[in-house]
Write a protein that holds these residues in place. Structure first.
Motif, PDB file in Angstrom:
ATOM      1  N   ARG A 140     -82.695  -0.966  23.560  1.00  0.00           N
ATOM      2  CA  ARG A 140     -81.590  -1.904  23.341  1.00  0.00           C
ATOM      3  C   ARG A 140     -80.302  -1.159  23.047  1.00  0.00           C
ATOM      4  O   ARG A 140     -79.215  -1.558  23.438  1.00  0.00           O
ATOM      5  CB  ARG A 140     -81.909  -2.809  22.154  1.00  0.00           C
ATOM      6  N   LEU A 163     -77.057   5.209  13.957  1.00  0.00           N
ATOM      7  CA  LEU A 163     -78.025   4.128  13.794  1.00  0.00           C
ATOM      8  C   LEU A 163     -79.398   4.543  14.335  1.00  0.00           C
ATOM      9  O   LEU A 163     -80.432   4.271  13.708  1.00  0.00           O
ATOM     10  CB  LEU A 163     -77.518   2.880  14.525  1.00  0.00           C
ATOM     11  N   TYR A 222     -88.235   2.010  12.168  1.00  0.00           N
ATOM     12  CA  TYR A 222     -87.878   0.775  12.853  1.00  0.00           C
ATOM     13  C   TYR A 222     -88.045   0.926  14.361  1.00  0.00           C
ATOM     14  O   TYR A 222     -88.337  -0.030  15.053  1.00  0.00           O
ATOM     15  CB  TYR A 222     -86.422   0.395  12.563  1.00  0.00           C
ATOM     16  N   VAL A 250     -78.380  -4.936  12.956  1.00  0.00           N
ATOM     17  CA  VAL A 250     -77.161  -4.138  12.853  1.00  0.00           C
ATOM     18  C   VAL A 250     -76.617  -3.826  14.239  1.00  0.00           C
ATOM     19  O   VAL A 250     -75.417  -3.919  14.499  1.00  0.00           O
ATOM     20  CB  VAL A 250     -77.440  -2.831  12.079  1.00  0.00           C
ATOM     21  N   LEU A 251     -77.521  -3.490  15.166  1.00  0.00           N
ATOM     22  CA  LEU A 251     -77.118  -3.187  16.539  1.00  0.00           C
ATOM     23  C   LEU A 251     -76.445  -4.398  17.174  1.00  0.00           C
ATOM     24  O   LEU A 251     -75.385  -4.282  17.795  1.00  0.00           O
ATOM     25  CB  LEU A 251     -78.353  -2.782  17.349  1.00  0.00           C
ATOM     26  N   LEU A 269     -86.019  -1.081  20.032  1.00  0.00           N
ATOM     27  CA  LEU A 269     -84.707  -0.782  19.474  1.00  0.00           C
ATOM     28  C   LEU A 269     -83.945   0.280  20.260  1.00  0.00           C
ATOM     29  O   LEU A 269     -82.779   0.111  20.584  1.00  0.00           O
ATOM     30  CB  LEU A 269     -84.873  -0.325  18.025  1.00  0.00           C
ATOM     31  N   SER A 299     -82.669   4.760  12.006  1.00  0.00           N
ATOM     32  CA  SER A 299     -83.797   3.854  12.226  1.00  0.00           C
ATOM     33  C   SER A 299     -85.031   4.609  12.694  1.00  0.00           C
ATOM     34  O   SER A 299     -86.146   4.148  12.468  1.00  0.00           O
ATOM     35  CB  SER A 299     -83.418   2.781  13.232  1.00  0.00           C
ATOM     36  N   ASP A 306     -73.037  -4.915  15.778  1.00  0.00           N
ATOM     37  CA  ASP A 306     -72.107  -3.942  16.335  1.00  0.00           C
ATOM     38  C   ASP A 306     -71.603  -4.415  17.690  1.00  0.00           C
ATOM     39  O   ASP A 306     -70.404  -4.389  17.982  1.00  0.00           O
ATOM     40  CB  ASP A 306     -72.812  -2.584  16.452  1.00  0.00           C
ATOM     41  N   LEU A 328     -84.194  -4.768  10.589  1.00  0.00           N
ATOM     42  CA  LEU A 328     -82.802  -4.680  10.148  1.00  0.00           C
ATOM     43  C   LEU A 328     -81.944  -3.940  11.174  1.00  0.00           C
ATOM     44  O   LEU A 328     -80.816  -4.342  11.465  1.00  0.00           O
ATOM     45  CB  LEU A 328     -82.760  -3.966   8.805  1.00  0.00           C
ATOM     46  N   ALA A 329     -82.501  -2.858  11.755  1.00  0.00           N
ATOM     47  CA  ALA A 329     -81.722  -2.056  12.692  1.00  0.00           C
ATOM     48  C   ALA A 329     -81.338  -2.859  13.934  1.00  0.00           C
ATOM     49  O   ALA A 329     -80.234  -2.702  14.457  1.00  0.00           O
ATOM     50  CB  ALA A 329     -82.509  -0.815  13.088  1.00  0.00           C
ATOM     51  N   ASP A 330     -82.244  -3.746  14.388  1.00  0.00           N
ATOM     52  CA  ASP A 330     -81.920  -4.596  15.529  1.00  0.00           C
ATOM     53  C   ASP A 330     -80.722  -5.486  15.220  1.00  0.00           C
ATOM     54  O   ASP A 330     -79.832  -5.674  16.050  1.00  0.00           O
ATOM     55  CB  ASP A 330     -83.117  -5.470  15.892  1.00  0.00           C
TER      56      ASP A 330
END
Lengths: 114, 100, 159
Positions: A37, A87, A96, B39-40, A34, A91, B43, B35-37
């Protein structure tokens, strides 16, 4: 002549912007976790969107439209780091963010975002 | 090849590239493990859609589209903030009352 | 003095956005700008500071340059065939020397849009900024990079 030059410059900006957008989405697909990314989305994405709006400003030949487009660019440059930061913070606390394939994590001692 | 032809070709190429990137980030929205992936990716999707609308504005010459692009950027920002707050709140609820 | 500059700038932006530069429209823009200046009169004390203006412009120039560099560098990493070798993600603790909230906020936002770094969180006592680095070489390098680049400029701006 000047008009032609402006059109060529605008086309160049637009192509570079579209290329950065494409690279941002490829990065979001390819990168392993994450937080990495997030680098692709926040940097390449912001630059790509900003360059396309800049191209609109150059190609419109209308001061009203150009000012609005430049305000849009400024808006993107201000909001993208904000949303990426929020974010990432959220996270990280929610577990996450992959913490196993990371070289060093000096935030671990702290128990998540407060 | 006149400047108008170049403009026509460039906007077409840009639209194809942006469409491709929209598809790629939709793949991430679908497969994104957390979930965060998602949302990213959403965006990024709004930023890409904004670029798409801006390119359409140049191609058609209708500068009204630019306002849509700017409104879209604003909306995407607010949506991301809301999702991040949601993730934060969910996390706080899970951690119990000793956090804050 | 700063209020006068604000009113003038806002009037020009208003004229540009509405798309007509006739005197009546400029006057309307100036009127609206005056209302804004009245609302903001608390924070508009003091004179225009040329040194701060120059510091802000130099910060803006550095920021735009670093933004392009960072986008290109992220793109190179994304396109490299062997992703695992190109990446070395880490979260490092960056010791802050700037203290006020405004400075920390500005610095954190600047860090996010610069090569290979993304700010995640600030410690509770405002002494440490947690930064995610995409391709870490050494911890000292990454810290020195931020401290000598943006932090110095931000401190100059608020000095």
């Amino acid at each position: 002549m000047i008009v032609d030059l402006a059109i060529y410059a605008g086309c160049f900006l637009m192509l570079v912007g579209a290329a950065f957008c494409l690279l941002a989405s490829v990065g979001v697909l390819r990168l392993p976790d994450l937080l990495t990314r997030m680098h692709a989305a926040s940097k390449a994405g912001a630059v790509g969107g900003g360059l396309i709006l800049l191209a609109v400003a150059v190609l419109s030949f209308d001061p009203a439209v150009a000012v609005r487009a430049i305000i849009g660019v400024v808006f993107i440059l201000i909001t993208t780091p904000l949303s990426a930061h929020l974010l990432a913070r959220a996270s990280y606390g929610a577990d996450y963010a992959a913490k196993n394939n990371i070289a060093a994590d000096e935030m671990k001692s702290k128990s998540g975002p407060n | 090849m006149s400047a108008a032809d170049v403009l026509d070709l460039t906007t077409m190429i840009a639209l194809v590239m942006l469409g491709l990137s929209l598809l790629i980030s939709i793949v991430r929205v679908v497969i994104g493990p957390t979930l965060a992936d998602r949302v990213l990716a959403l965006d990024l999707l709004t930023v890409l859609a904004m670029g798409f609308v801006g390119t359409v504005a140049i191609r058609t010459g209708l500068m009204l589209y630019l306002d849509i692009a700017i409104a879209l950027a604003l909306l995407g920002f607010l949506a991301t903030i809301a999702f991040a707050r949601y993730i934060l709140a969910k996390n706080l609820g899970k951690a119990g009352k000793n956090d804050r | 003095m700063r209020a006068a500059l604000l009113v003038l700038t806002l009037a020009l932006i208003w004229a540009a956005i509405t798309g007509s530069f006739n005197p009546l429209n400029l006057l309307l823009g100036a009127g609206l700008g005056l209302v804004v200046a009245l609302l903001l009169r608390q924070s508009l004390q003091g004179r225009i500071n040329l040194r701060r203006l120059r510091a802000a412009l130099s910060l803006l120039g550095l920021f735009l340059w670093e933004l392009m560099v960072s986008a290109v560098r992220v793109s190179i990493i994304v396109l490299s065939p062997n992703l695992k070798a190109a990446l070395n993600p880490a979260i490092i603790a960056f010791p802050l020397t700037v203290k006020s909230d405004a400075e920390i906020t500005l610095l954190a936002n600047l860090i996010t849009l610069t090569p290979g770094t993304l700010s995640i969180d600030v410690s509770e006592d405002r002494s440490t900024l947690y930064v995610h680095v995409l391709a870490l070489t050494t911890r000292e390098d990454a810290i020195a990079d931020i401290a000598n680049g943006f932090e110095a400029k931000v401190r100059e701006l608020y000095a």
